[in-house]
Design a protein around this motif. Structure first.
Motif, short mmCIF file in Angstrom:
data_model
loop_
_atom_site.label_atom_id
_atom_site.label_comp_id
_atom_site.label_asym_id
_atom_site.label_seq_id
_atom_site.Cartn_x
_atom_site.Cartn_y
_atom_site.Cartn_z
N ASN A 98 0.82 -1.20 0.00
CA ASN A 98 0.00 0.00 0.00
C ASN A 98 0.86 1.26 0.00
OD1 ASN A 98 -2.15 -1.76 0.22
ND2 ASN A 98 -3.22 -0.55 1.75
N LEU A 140 -7.51 -0.25 -3.40
CA LEU A 140 -6.33 -0.82 -2.76
C LEU A 140 -6.46 -0.83 -1.24
CD1 LEU A 140 -3.34 -1.82 -3.12
CD2 LEU A 140 -2.67 0.58 -2.88
N PRO A 274 -3.37 -8.34 -0.46
CA PRO A 274 -4.33 -7.24 -0.60
C PRO A 274 -5.76 -7.67 -0.92
CG PRO A 274 -2.91 -7.37 -2.52
CD PRO A 274 -2.38 -8.38 -1.54
N GLY A 278 -8.07 -5.30 -3.57
CA GLY A 278 -6.77 -4.65 -3.50
C GLY A 278 -5.94 -4.89 -4.74
N ALA A 282 -4.48 -2.17 -7.15
CA ALA A 282 -3.05 -2.05 -7.45
C ALA A 282 -2.83 -1.92 -8.96
CB ALA A 282 -2.30 -3.26 -6.91
#
Length: 325
Positions: A98, A140, A274, A278, A282
């Motif tokens: 992150n 994310l 993630p 996520g 990303a």
């Protein structure tokens, strides 16, 4: 471009790409060596290794700086201190993946802010790319389901904003234009370290550098040296070397792969998971920042061509000299 120049450019690509990899891994390194109580201590120790080398290497040029240049660089050092504080506190409270992806929003924020300052309109593709990046960051931070972003995510977002301020200040401050890059970086880091030292003297701000150092194990020292030697010294000197052998745009493009390596290192080595939201986020961040950089570069080239066509003299906007994340 001659064949010799082309070969030199390709030779310069590998170490610059290595810098991007090193910076991508710096979030994991910072997370491994730092706790909420040792942020200031780690920052002081990290740059205590770097500063003497920079001072000795560039002493003659450092002495040549004027009073106005030193004041300007000192002011930039205050901004730089804010960046490092936000980044380091942020990475303590979020994942390495992150951290590396959110901070990459600087590549979108900077052209947006510059367009506002200069009163020019950005091309439509850039606005679309910025929207994709922001959506990506939103997803994310929701890897485990739709929840409020973590404190660390918000701190990294703040760091991206302050990085943008730093870049614009570097470009617009008359006092630092034309200053030697090594000297400018040295004064900035010195100013930042001074801020850290003042802050850790305030009760309740965490462990002192010597207390933190006394508690470090061998692994902690290795991570700290990695941050100092590779993420700062190596990165800075490679940039100086590469810019003389290839174009600044090429260096910038290669360094722009940093978030890719941050995500790769975070997922492969730090065990970041993630989640599917996520992962989608990303990908959107990476696509959006790459698309935005390309759109901004195209717009800049067109504007430069128009100015050159009317026989005007232009100077490219200055960019901040990164010193590692």
């Amino acid at each position: 471009m001659s064949s010799t120049a082309a070969r030199l450019g390709r030779l310069a690509d590998l170490p610059v790409l290595l810098v991007a990899v090193v910076w991508g891994s710096s979030y994991l390194a910072a997370k491994e060596v730092t706790t909420a109580q040792t942020v200031l201590a780690v920052l002081v120790l990290r740059f205590a290794v770097v500063l003497p080398v920079l001072v000795v290497t560039g002493w003659r040029r450092l002495r040549a700086l004027g009073t106005a240049q030193i004041r300007g660089a000192g002011l930039l050092g205050l901004i730089l201190a804010g960046i490092f504080l936000l980044e380091t506190y942020g990475v303590v409270h979020t994942s390495a993946t992150n951290a590396g992806l959110i901070i990459s929003l600087t590549m979108v924020f900077t052209p947006l802010a510059e367009s506002r300052v200069r009163g020019v309109r950005l091309p439509g593709p850039f606005i679309a790319a910025a929207a994709v990046s922001v959506l990506g960051v939103g997803l994310l931070t929701q890897g485990a389901g739709f929840t409020a972003p973590s404190v660390g995510d918000l701190l990294m977002l703040g760091a991206a904003v302050v990085r943008t301020v730093h870049v614009l200040a570097m470009a617009r401050m008359d006092s630092v234009r034309g200053a030697d890059a090594l000297s400018l970086t040295t004064v900035q880091l010195g100013g930042a370290v001074l801020v850290f030292c003042v802050l850790f003297a305030v009760p309740g701000t965490g462990a002192s550098p010597w207390a933190a150092a006394a508690g470090f194990g061998a692994g902690d020292w290795l991570w700290l040296l990695y941050l100092s030697v590779f993420c700062t010294l190596f990165a800075f000197f490679v940039q100086m070397w590469a810019v003389r052998r290839t174009s600044p745009s090429r260096v910038s493009l290669l360094l722009g792969t940093e978030p890719v390596w941050a995500a790769a290192v975070g997922i492969a080595l730090a065990g970041d998971r993630p989640g599917w939201l996520g992962l989608v986020g990303a990908v959107l961040v990476l696509v959006g920042t790459a698309w935005g950089r390309a759109a901004a570069d195209r717009g800049e080239r067109k504007s430069t061509a128009v100015v050159e066509g009317s026989a005007a003299v232009t100077s490219p906007a200055a960019t901040a000299t990164p010193v590692g994340d």
